[in-house]
Design a protein around this motif. Structure first.
Motif, short mmCIF file in Angstrom:
data_model
loop_
_atom_site.label_atom_id
_atom_site.label_comp_id
_atom_site.label_asym_id
_atom_site.label_seq_id
_atom_site.Cartn_x
_atom_site.Cartn_y
_atom_site.Cartn_z
N THR A 45 19.15 -118.99 35.54
CA THR A 45 19.82 -118.67 34.29
C THR A 45 18.79 -118.35 33.22
O THR A 45 17.67 -118.87 33.24
CB THR A 45 20.71 -119.84 33.79
N PRO B 1 18.71 -117.45 28.74
CA PRO B 1 19.52 -117.35 27.52
C PRO B 1 19.54 -115.92 27.00
O PRO B 1 18.58 -115.18 27.16
CB PRO B 1 18.79 -118.27 26.55
N LYS B 2 20.66 -115.53 26.41
CA LYS B 2 20.77 -114.24 25.73
C LYS B 2 21.60 -114.48 24.49
O LYS B 2 22.82 -114.66 24.57
CB LYS B 2 21.43 -113.20 26.63
N CYS C 107 23.50 -116.41 22.05
CA CYS C 107 24.16 -117.71 22.22
C CYS C 107 24.86 -117.79 23.57
O CYS C 107 25.63 -118.71 23.83
CB CYS C 107 25.15 -117.95 21.09
N ASN C 108 24.58 -116.85 24.48
CA ASN C 108 25.20 -116.83 25.80
C ASN C 108 24.18 -117.20 26.88
O ASN C 108 22.98 -117.26 26.63
CB ASN C 108 25.78 -115.44 26.08
N THR C 109 24.68 -117.41 28.08
CA THR C 109 23.84 -117.70 29.23
C THR C 109 24.14 -116.67 30.31
O THR C 109 25.30 -116.39 30.60
CB THR C 109 24.14 -119.12 29.77
N CYS C 110 23.07 -116.12 30.89
CA CYS C 110 23.22 -115.15 31.97
C CYS C 110 22.74 -115.79 33.27
O CYS C 110 21.70 -116.44 33.29
CB CYS C 110 22.40 -113.89 31.68
N THR C 111 23.51 -115.59 34.34
CA THR C 111 23.20 -116.17 35.64
C THR C 111 22.99 -115.05 36.64
O THR C 111 23.77 -114.09 36.69
CB THR C 111 24.37 -117.08 36.11
N TRP D 182 22.86 -109.61 36.64
CA TRP D 182 23.05 -110.69 35.67
C TRP D 182 24.52 -110.74 35.26
O TRP D 182 25.08 -109.73 34.86
CB TRP D 182 22.18 -110.46 34.43
N CYS E 69 26.82 -112.56 32.53
CA CYS E 69 26.64 -113.29 31.27
C CYS E 69 27.96 -113.80 30.71
O CYS E 69 28.99 -113.13 30.84
CB CYS E 69 25.98 -112.38 30.22
N THR E 70 27.90 -114.97 30.09
CA THR E 70 29.06 -115.47 29.38
C THR E 70 29.30 -114.56 28.19
O THR E 70 28.40 -113.82 27.77
CB THR E 70 28.86 -116.92 28.91
#
Length: 147
Positions: free
Chosen positions: A71, A73-74, A76-80, A86, A88-89
């Motif tokens: 994971t 960070p991007k 305020c989101n998280t990319c998996t 990727w 991302c939320t």
């Protein structure tokens, strides 16, 4: 013909593009029904000249590879990393603006401005409320607060 990297030899292999990690395909010969050569077996994709299952595909970010499940960070989101891409939320990030000093302004999108005039500026203007700043000249090194 000897194949490496998990590839297998086909005397009449697929003439369409060979799948690779990340969804991008490598072009092969067009206009023929089949071609001779080494190909990844069905159910695998090509990554750095080796055949792997798609679930093992790494993701690339800023020139570095990340393993599946990693994971980053991007905002305020998280990319998996999942199958070479990727995911991302999609949380809507909070934002804020500011007016500091003699006079430095930062907008909600993070841009900064300096306005030296003795003027009024809208910091926020919305249906329900408005926030306005007023620049005034000060006679010393300490700023005045006007209420």
């Amino acid at each position: 013909m000897k194949c490496t990297g998990g590839k297998v030899y086909y005397s009449c292999g697929p003439s369409k593009d060979q799948p690779v990690c990340g969804g991008v395909t490598l072009p092969t010969n067009k206009g023929t029904d089949c071609i001779e050569g080494c190909f990844c077996p069905n159910g695998t994709v090509l990554h750095e000249n080796k055949c792997i299952v798609k679930e093992e595909c790494p993701c690339k970010f800023r020139g570095k590879y990340f393993l599946p499940g990693s994971t980053i960070p991007k905002d305020c989101n998280t990319c998996t990393c999942s199958e070479g891409s990727w995911i991302c939320t999609e949380v809507k990030c909070r934002a804020r603006c500011s007016a500091i000093g003699d006079p430095h302004y930062t907008t909600f999108d993070g841009k900064t401005y300096d306005f030296m005039g003795q003027c009024n500026y809208y910091l926020v203007k919305h249906d329900n409320f408005t926030i306005e700043a007023e620049n005034i000249a000060c006679a010393g090194s300490i700023s005045l607060v006007k209420t």
